[in-house]
Design an enzyme around this catalytic site. Sequence first.
Site: not given
Ligand code: SAM
Length: 281
Positions: A84, A104, A141-142, A159-160
Amino acid sequence: MEFIEWYPRGYGVGFKITSKILEVQSEYQKIELYETEGFGKLLVLDGTVQLVEDGEKSYHEPLVHPVMLAHPGPRRVLVIGGGDGGTLREVLRHKSVEHATMVEIDKKVVEVSMEHLKIDEGLLERLFRKEEPRAELIIGDGVEYMKAHKEHFDVIIVDSTDPVGPAKLLFSEEFYRNAYEALNKKGIYITQSGSVYLFTDELLEAYNNMKRVFDKVYYFSFPVIGYASPWSFLVGVKGDIDFTKIDIERAKELELEYYDPERHETLFQIPKYVRELLEKE
Ligand code: SAM
């Protein structure tokens, strides 16, 4: 209409909805966006609340600023997730940052946020166009990204989404080891780690995994609007950073609304129930 996120044990957090803006299925998750009655827009991924527009800073401020201010001068920062744009927006408010990378996995979350949510102050569009001199966006992928970097970052912020699906491995001991390696000799790591009372087992597992890896691990919680509060955060330190101390002079430039650097010590007022669980481990 209403939207309710159901947590374990039948606990729910809900919003009155005035309209549904969109619903799309990406490669990774179902993305929904609503207009709420009292909190602006609401972003939901796979049925879980990510943020509300009027209140997102109650999450992004404690996630970003305590670790940034505990590091003596963060120059290179990595954000995992955060599609976001709110986390990177806060990171770039620190003048010491020369380069920030956001990794992301889901491009669709970034596109939806850029077009409809707009909490990012135009940052996501500048990243797509490669016009942001101090930051870059990598769609990937992180977990994989972390494996490929050694002694590079001063601060790493995860921030996942919660520890299921693509985010599950972000809470594993192996991932924490890779993160430790990716930090400079002196570095600091933070991850959101779920609702204190409703995801206690997941929180304790992440805490123990981190303790096996980092030189020092800290827990704090913060009341976040839209989540089953209080929400927990875990901080891992490499080298001689004391997370109980922050640079109050740098904090003055930030004009924060929720996290209060002058009362940094209040982060560590842990409910007795949680303190006893953490001490048992
Ligand atoms: N503030 C939020 C919460 O705690 O509910 C998190 C917000 S942010 C939108 C979370 C993001 O992490 C998502 O857009 C998701 O696609 C991303 N995400 C999940 N797994 C991931 C990974 N392995 N690598 C990179 N991004 C990832």
